[in-house]
Design a protein around this motif. Structure first.
Motif: not given
Length: 415
Positions: A194-200, A205-207, A233-238, A347-355
């Motif tokens: 659901l995260m990539p669907q957010s308007p912001v 992601i840039q920050h 993150f778009k790969l996660m949605t796919k 996709s899990v790599f990106g999620l772990c980096l964010m977390l």
């Protein structure tokens, strides 16, 4: 119904929530004298809800419960998908987990081998007053481990055994009662896509990418991340939109250190119990495995045990399925697990980096993020996520975590 004498930390609870707590407490038949609310944990232990402990004192005995309470601020609810999260947990505790255990009972699985979860005393799934009242596992000598430290091989294997049991029961239910499995699957929502669907989302992601890059010195490490966060993150949605095949299960979905409790006797681990199902949904088993392993362990521990952990999970999956006369090689063969590791790795790599930018913060720094969210200002919130707001200890922890993630995902060929 008579109102009990509520004491302590009830600030922020609505009349509807207090009414619900009153109803649940009255069902315990303790001839209650008073009910005391106490804060539980520190800011940052749980970003999705406010957690309190209720101590019930009665003439016929005492009882403690843990209460998870949804935030009411609309900006927080929207950014953390609160309604979806609490609905998932409501469905899991009230419907899915009891059904899974009933399958085990019918198959003659011994009590000590059945899926263990905290008893649910009551769940209110009415927005924005969602709350769930659970068994206080501290009373059974379960404890939460330090989120800053890597879980041991022993602890990881205990969680993997829980995953294997949970996943096997999805396969057993689909095999025996496919219509019921479909009902459960359709009621649950995978939250991370659901995260990539957010308007912001693009701004967020840039920050986050800039915050992660600011902690790195090695240019090779930076090149693996720079400009690639959004695509991860778009790969996660796919992947989440794939046609549901026979490999899918109802996942736990958020298996990091603070969402598991452990019981030890001396230095010996006796049992672990997963305590959070807000991230549950229909997904491939590999997501639970990768998410837990890379959010709960350090590079050194992973390097020694990663492939052994995967084999251990698969062996336990097969053992649990054997209770129903089924085989892991039919539902989720090892070669399919190997394929999914590569497909889900980025996709899990990106999620772990964010977390890593969130989970390594101390309670004061986590409080800054929560206050920024409450204020509703996206720029203020993004500034709170930047590395400039981190204390030196958090910077060291975050850098070590991020470098370890890069080294592990590279070593195991998951990028």
């Amino acid at each position: 119904m008579a109102q009990f004498n509520f004491e302590g930390d009830i600030a922020g609870l609505s009349d509807r929530q207090l009414e619900f707590v009153n109803k649940v407490v009255s069902e315990q038949y303790l001839k209650v004298n008073k009910v005391v609310f106490e804060p539980l944990g520190k800011t940052g232990d749980n970003f999705m809800s406010n957690v309190k402990r209720i101590s019930i004192e009665g003439e016929d005995g005492n009882l403690k419960m843990v209460v998870k309470i949804a935030p009411k601020e609309e900006v927080i609810r929207a950014s953390t998908h609160t309604q979806v999260m609490f609905t998932n947990e409501h469905i899991m505790y009230k419907e899915v987990l009891p059904k899974f255990v009933s399958l085990q009972k019918a198959a003659g699985v011994p009590a000590e081998e059945r899926l263990r979860y905290a008893k649910c005393y009551g769940s209110l799934n009415e927005a924005p007053d969602e709350m769930i009242l659970l068994e206080d596992l501290n009373e059974l000598d379960f404890t939460m481990l330090n989120k800053y430290e890597s879980l041991s091989n022993e602890c990881v294997k205990s969680i993997l055994k829980n995953f294997a049991t949970l996943h096997s029961l999805s396969y057993a239910l689909r095999h025996k009662e496919p219509a019921v499995y479909e009902q459960f699957k359709n009621k649950l929502t995978n939250t991370w896509p659901l995260m990539p669907q957010s308007p912001v989302f693009a701004m967020q992601i840039q920050h986050v990418e800039m915050a992660v890059l600011s902690l790195l010195d090695d240019e090779t490490h930076k090149s693996l991340i720079k400009g690639k966060f959004e695509g991860m993150f778009k790969l996660m949605t796919k992947l989440a939109k794939e046609e549901d095949g026979k490999h899918f299960v109802i996942q736990q979905g958020d298996g990091w250190t603070n969402n598991v409790m452990f019981r030890f006797q001396g230095d010996n681990l006796m049992q672990s119990i997963m305590i959070d199902y807000q991230g549950s949904g229909n997904n491939r088993p590999v997501f639970d495995l990768l998410y837990m392993i890379f959010n709960c362990t350090d590079h050194e521990t992973r390097s020694k045990n990663f492939y052994d952990w995967l084999q251990y999970y698969h062996t336990e999956l097969d053992r649990s399925l054997s209770n129903f006369g089924l085989k892991a090689n039919y539902f989720y063969p090892m070669d399919q697990l190997d394929v999914d590791l590569k497909r889900y790795g980025r996709s899990v790599f990106g999620l772990c980096l964010m977390l890593s930018n969130i989970l390594m913060r101390d309670s004061k720094e986590a409080g800054v993020i929560m206050e920024a969210l409450k204020s509703g200002g996206i720029e203020k919130t993004m500034e709170a996520f930047s590395s400039h707001s981190l204390q030196s200890e958090s910077v060291v922890r975050g850098k070590k975590r991020i470098v370890g993630l890069i080294e592990s995902f590279t070593q195991f060929g998951l990028l």
